[in-house]
Design an enzyme around this catalytic site. Structure first.
Site, PDB file in Angstrom:
ATOM      1  N   GLU A  90       0.812  -1.217   0.000  1.00  0.00           N
ATOM      2  CA  GLU A  90       0.000   0.000   0.000  1.00  0.00           C
ATOM      3  C   GLU A  90       0.846   1.268   0.000  1.00  0.00           C
ATOM      4  O   GLU A  90       1.946   1.275   0.547  1.00  0.00           O
ATOM      5  CB  GLU A  90      -0.803   0.074   1.301  1.00  0.00           C
ATOM      6  CG  GLU A  90      -1.781  -1.016   1.491  1.00  0.00           C
ATOM      7  CD  GLU A  90      -2.409  -0.940   2.892  1.00  0.00           C
ATOM      8  OE1 GLU A  90      -3.059  -1.900   3.260  1.00  0.00           O
ATOM      9  OE2 GLU A  90      -2.212   0.074   3.589  1.00  0.00           O
ATOM     10  N   CYS A 116       3.045   8.543   1.593  1.00  0.00           N
ATOM     11  CA  CYS A 116       3.422   7.576   2.622  1.00  0.00           C
ATOM     12  C   CYS A 116       3.757   6.267   1.907  1.00  0.00           C
ATOM     13  O   CYS A 116       2.894   5.677   1.250  1.00  0.00           O
ATOM     14  CB  CYS A 116       2.236   7.421   3.574  1.00  0.00           C
ATOM     15  SG  CYS A 116       2.478   6.180   4.821  1.00  0.00           S
ATOM     16  N   CYS A 123       5.883  -7.411   7.698  1.00  0.00           N
ATOM     17  CA  CYS A 123       6.862  -6.832   8.631  1.00  0.00           C
ATOM     18  C   CYS A 123       7.254  -7.884   9.650  1.00  0.00           C
ATOM     19  O   CYS A 123       6.427  -8.684  10.078  1.00  0.00           O
ATOM     20  CB  CYS A 123       6.237  -5.623   9.330  1.00  0.00           C
ATOM     21  SG  CYS A 123       7.394  -4.740  10.389  1.00  0.00           S
ATOM     22  N   CYS A 127       4.333  -5.835  15.788  1.00  0.00           N
ATOM     23  CA  CYS A 127       3.639  -5.013  16.790  1.00  0.00           C
ATOM     24  C   CYS A 127       2.209  -5.532  16.967  1.00  0.00           C
ATOM     25  O   CYS A 127       1.523  -5.834  15.983  1.00  0.00           O
ATOM     26  CB  CYS A 127       3.607  -3.552  16.365  1.00  0.00           C
ATOM     27  SG  CYS A 127       5.262  -2.873  16.156  1.00  0.00           S
ATOM     28  N   CYS A 130      -0.770  -3.653  15.174  1.00  0.00           N
ATOM     29  CA  CYS A 130      -0.624  -3.300  13.758  1.00  0.00           C
ATOM     30  C   CYS A 130      -1.122  -4.418  12.839  1.00  0.00           C
ATOM     31  O   CYS A 130      -0.723  -5.574  12.987  1.00  0.00           O
ATOM     32  CB  CYS A 130       0.847  -3.000  13.471  1.00  0.00           C
ATOM     33  SG  CYS A 130       1.183  -2.696  11.735  1.00  0.00           S
ATOM     34  N   GLY A 173       5.768  -2.175   6.709  1.00  0.00           N
ATOM     35  CA  GLY A 173       7.156  -2.620   6.871  1.00  0.00           C
ATOM     36  C   GLY A 173       7.979  -1.714   7.763  1.00  0.00           C
ATOM     37  O   GLY A 173       7.594  -0.593   8.076  1.00  0.00           O
ATOM     38  N   GLU A 174       9.123  -2.240   8.167  1.00  0.00           N
ATOM     39  CA  GLU A 174      10.058  -1.491   9.012  1.00  0.00           C
ATOM     40  C   GLU A 174      11.224  -1.039   8.120  1.00  0.00           C
ATOM     41  O   GLU A 174      12.055  -1.856   7.716  1.00  0.00           O
ATOM     42  CB  GLU A 174      10.541  -2.402  10.155  1.00  0.00           C
ATOM     43  CG  GLU A 174      11.714  -1.880  10.957  1.00  0.00           C
ATOM     44  CD  GLU A 174      11.580  -0.445  11.448  1.00  0.00           C
ATOM     45  OE1 GLU A 174      10.573  -0.108  12.068  1.00  0.00           O
ATOM     46  OE2 GLU A 174      12.499   0.350  11.178  1.00  0.00           O
ATOM     47  N   SER A 205      10.369   6.566   9.379  1.00  0.00           N
ATOM     48  CA  SER A 205       9.733   6.224  10.651  1.00  0.00           C
ATOM     49  C   SER A 205      10.179   4.823  11.063  1.00  0.00           C
ATOM     50  O   SER A 205      10.117   3.882  10.275  1.00  0.00           O
ATOM     51  CB  SER A 205       8.210   6.253  10.474  1.00  0.00           C
ATOM     52  OG  SER A 205       7.580   5.797  11.640  1.00  0.00           O
ATOM     53  N   SER A 228       8.707   5.616  16.488  1.00  0.00           N
ATOM     54  CA  SER A 228       7.418   5.125  16.977  1.00  0.00           C
ATOM     55  C   SER A 228       7.607   4.669  18.412  1.00  0.00           C
ATOM     56  O   SER A 228       7.970   3.522  18.668  1.00  0.00           O
ATOM     57  CB  SER A 228       6.938   3.958  16.110  1.00  0.00           C
ATOM     58  OG  SER A 228       6.553   4.435  14.849  1.00  0.00           O
ATOM     59  N   LEU A 229       7.399   5.575  19.343  1.00  0.00           N
ATOM     60  CA  LEU A 229       7.688   5.270  20.746  1.00  0.00           C
ATOM     61  C   LEU A 229       6.519   4.520  21.396  1.00  0.00           C
ATOM     62  O   LEU A 229       6.686   3.445  21.956  1.00  0.00           O
ATOM     63  CB  LEU A 229       7.987   6.578  21.493  1.00  0.00           C
ATOM     64  CG  LEU A 229       8.607   6.420  22.867  1.00  0.00           C
ATOM     65  CD1 LEU A 229       9.979   5.776  22.799  1.00  0.00           C
ATOM     66  CD2 LEU A 229       8.694   7.776  23.573  1.00  0.00           C
ATOM     67  N   CYS A 347      -1.733   1.857   8.313  1.00  0.00           N
ATOM     68  CA  CYS A 347      -1.037   0.944   7.426  1.00  0.00           C
ATOM     69  C   CYS A 347      -1.567  -0.485   7.531  1.00  0.00           C
ATOM     70  O   CYS A 347      -1.953  -0.949   8.592  1.00  0.00           O
ATOM     71  CB  CYS A 347       0.457   0.979   7.688  1.00  0.00           C
ATOM     72  SG  CYS A 347       0.984  -0.006   9.062  1.00  0.00           S
TER      73      CYS A 347
HETATM   74  N1  SAH Z   1       7.413   0.296  10.816  1.00  0.00           N
HETATM   75  C1  SAH Z   1       7.578   1.684  11.001  1.00  0.00           C
HETATM   76  C2  SAH Z   1       6.978   2.492   9.914  1.00  0.00           C
HETATM   77  C3  SAH Z   1       5.598   2.393   9.564  1.00  0.00           C
HETATM   78  S1  SAH Z   1       4.364   1.681  10.623  1.00  0.00           S
HETATM   79  C4  SAH Z   1       7.101   2.134  12.350  1.00  0.00           C
HETATM   80  O1  SAH Z   1       6.530   1.332  13.065  1.00  0.00           O
HETATM   81  O2  SAH Z   1       7.377   3.284  12.680  1.00  0.00           O
HETATM   82  C5  SAH Z   1       3.117   2.693  10.140  1.00  0.00           C
HETATM   83  C6  SAH Z   1       2.488   3.628  11.126  1.00  0.00           C
HETATM   84  O3  SAH Z   1       1.160   3.184  11.322  1.00  0.00           O
HETATM   85  C7  SAH Z   1       3.143   3.709  12.492  1.00  0.00           C
HETATM   86  O4  SAH Z   1       3.239   5.058  12.911  1.00  0.00           O
HETATM   87  C8  SAH Z   1       2.178   2.944  13.367  1.00  0.00           C
HETATM   88  O5  SAH Z   1       2.225   3.411  14.648  1.00  0.00           O
HETATM   89  C9  SAH Z   1       0.855   3.223  12.683  1.00  0.00           C
HETATM   90  N2  SAH Z   1      -0.174   2.233  12.957  1.00  0.00           N
HETATM   91  C10 SAH Z   1      -0.110   0.898  12.850  1.00  0.00           C
HETATM   92  N3  SAH Z   1      -1.270   0.337  13.212  1.00  0.00           N
HETATM   93  C11 SAH Z   1      -2.104   1.343  13.543  1.00  0.00           C
HETATM   94  C12 SAH Z   1      -3.446   1.421  13.987  1.00  0.00           C
HETATM   95  N4  SAH Z   1      -4.172   0.331  14.154  1.00  0.00           N
HETATM   96  N5  SAH Z   1      -3.972   2.639  14.245  1.00  0.00           N
HETATM   97  C13 SAH Z   1      -3.244   3.759  14.052  1.00  0.00           C
HETATM   98  N6  SAH Z   1      -1.973   3.760  13.627  1.00  0.00           N
HETATM   99  C14 SAH Z   1      -1.404   2.568  13.386  1.00  0.00           C
HETATM  100 FE1  SF4 Z   2       6.022  -3.245  11.497  1.00  0.00          FE
HETATM  101 FE2  SF4 Z   2       5.638  -0.605  11.982  1.00  0.00          FE
HETATM  102 FE3  SF4 Z   2       3.543  -2.339  11.914  1.00  0.00          FE
HETATM  103 FE4  SF4 Z   2       5.270  -2.434  13.925  1.00  0.00          FE
HETATM  104  S1  SF4 Z   2       3.925  -0.699  13.396  1.00  0.00           S
HETATM  105  S2  SF4 Z   2       4.505  -4.220  12.773  1.00  0.00           S
HETATM  106  S3  SF4 Z   2       7.187  -1.958  12.909  1.00  0.00           S
HETATM  107  S4  SF4 Z   2       4.889  -1.815  10.221  1.00  0.00           S
END
Ligand code: SAH
Ligand code: SF4
Length: 358
Positions: A90, A116, A123, A127, A130, A173-174, A205, A228-229, A347
């Protein structure tokens, strides 16, 4: 199955100059691709026929096929692309209205574009909040597949080649888990004969692979980073981002302090706010303490729920209270407006929807 050809978008101009003879043609080819948006090698009018045929036989010009496209009420457009091997990723085009003064001092209104992009299919980080993580990891994107997302979005939306835009590596992805291809894509984007997107306009990110933050810093590419803290103590952070065990909060903060940052800029810390998990003011207090010595900016993100997730969307009041606390204590803080929420723009969510998993 016959072996897939690489895409020509994988190559920096210098690399392309080594692939073809005479080398000066690389600049012209770049121009045709990135500034004139050709769809076929045969359209490259000042390139000799034999060279065009050679390019055609060796490379794919556009590795992406638009599978679906969803436009949100606020103008955000989310794309699902098919890659040459049939996998999908995407990308999202965000459009914001921007007022600027032109050279005559006249106020002009135009759209500010941010793309974006994804860096992997799936990934590895896993997380728990996610959707991308749910499908596991399939493969890294090549540099060209990363570059192609921006090129396709520009072409598909008739955005003129010289129009500036920003890139955020915040799709699927990361990015730091695919560092070599990421670094090459950043370099290709920057090329003045290509898309000419300065590294100052590119933000990577990361979920916080601290050793890779150092590596990216050492490459001195000039990009910004966003961390992404999402949590202020290691226990909760490990629940949300399992690899926090190996790369804990302290190691990330140390790596950020070592990262070369433009003195006028701030490091962005993304904080995904989850109802009753990390939305309380004692977390806000810890966050202020954690970021004391860093020129930071915090971006609060509403958790976007999907069927089956144990986590909930925070209330607007708790977001505002959290933000006010941070601002009162000297931190810059914005709330990411839920752009594209009606098309599930977080994402991984379009892919899941299209592939019918919910
Ligand atoms: N892997 C990297 C880069 C992209 S992740 C990272 O984790 O920083 C994509 C973004 O989508 C991140 O900022 C993550 O926090 C956010 N994201 C993932 N799942 C989400 C959700 N269910 N609601 C809102 N933001 C989400
Ligand atoms: Fe991967 Fe970012 Fe999703 Fe975590 S939030 S699983 S690092 S894409």
């Amino acid at each position: 199955m016959s072996e897939l050809k690489p895409t020509i978008l994988d190559f920096t101009k210098e690399e392309l100059a080594k692939e073809i003879k005479p080398a000066f043609r690389a600049k012209q080819i770049y121009n045709w691709i990135y500034a004139r948006y050709v769809n076929n090698f045969s359209e490259m009018n000042n390139i000799p026929k034999a060279m065009k045929e050679d390019l055609e036989s060796r490379f794919i010009l556009d590795p992406l096929k638009i599978l679906t496209k969803e436009e949100s009420n606020d103008g955000t457009i989310k794309y699902l692309f098919e890659l040459p091997d049939g996998k999908t990723v995407e990308s999202v085009l965000l459009r914001m209205k921007e007022d600027e003064f032109d050279c005559d001092g006249k106020l002009v209104h135009h759209a500010k574009y941010t793309v974006c992009v994804s860096t992997q299919v799936g990934c590895k980080v896993g997380c728990t909040f996610c959707l991308t993580a749910k499908g596991g990891f399939t493969r890294d994107l090549t540099s060209g597949e990363i570059v192609a997302q921006v090129l396709s979005l520009k072409k598909d939306n008739n955005i003129s080649p010289e129009r500036r835009l920003n890139i955020v590596y915040m799709g699927m992805g990361e990015p730091l888990d695919n560092l070599d291809n990421l670094a090459r894509a950043i370099t290709i984007f920057k090329d003045d004969d290509g898309l000419s997107i300065s590294s100052k306009r590119q933000t990577v990110s990361t979920s916080g692979l601290s050793s890779k933050i150092d590596k990216l810093g050492q490459m001195d590419l000039g990009v910004h980073i966003a961390i992404s803290l999402h949590a202020v103590d290691d226990e909760l952070r490990t629940e949300l981002i399992p690899m926090n065990k190996a790369h804990n909060i302290a190691s990330i903060i140390e790596a950020v302090k070592r990262f070369p940052i433009d003195t006028r800029k701030r490091v962005m810390f993304e904080y995904l706010v989850i109802k009753d998990k990390n939305d309380d003011l004692s977390s806000a207090k810890k966050l202020v303490k954690l970021l004391t010595d860093i020129k930071a900016k915090v971006n609060l993100i509403y958790f976007n729920p999907y069927p089956g997730t144990p986590y909930g969307r925070p209330t607007k009041q708790s977001m505002v209270d959290f933000q006010e606390y941070l601002i009162k204590h000297g931190l810059l803080c914005t709330i990411r407006d839920s752009k594209g929420i009606d098309i599930s723009a977080a994402c991984g969510q379009l892919k899941e929807k299209t592939e019918g998993e919910y």
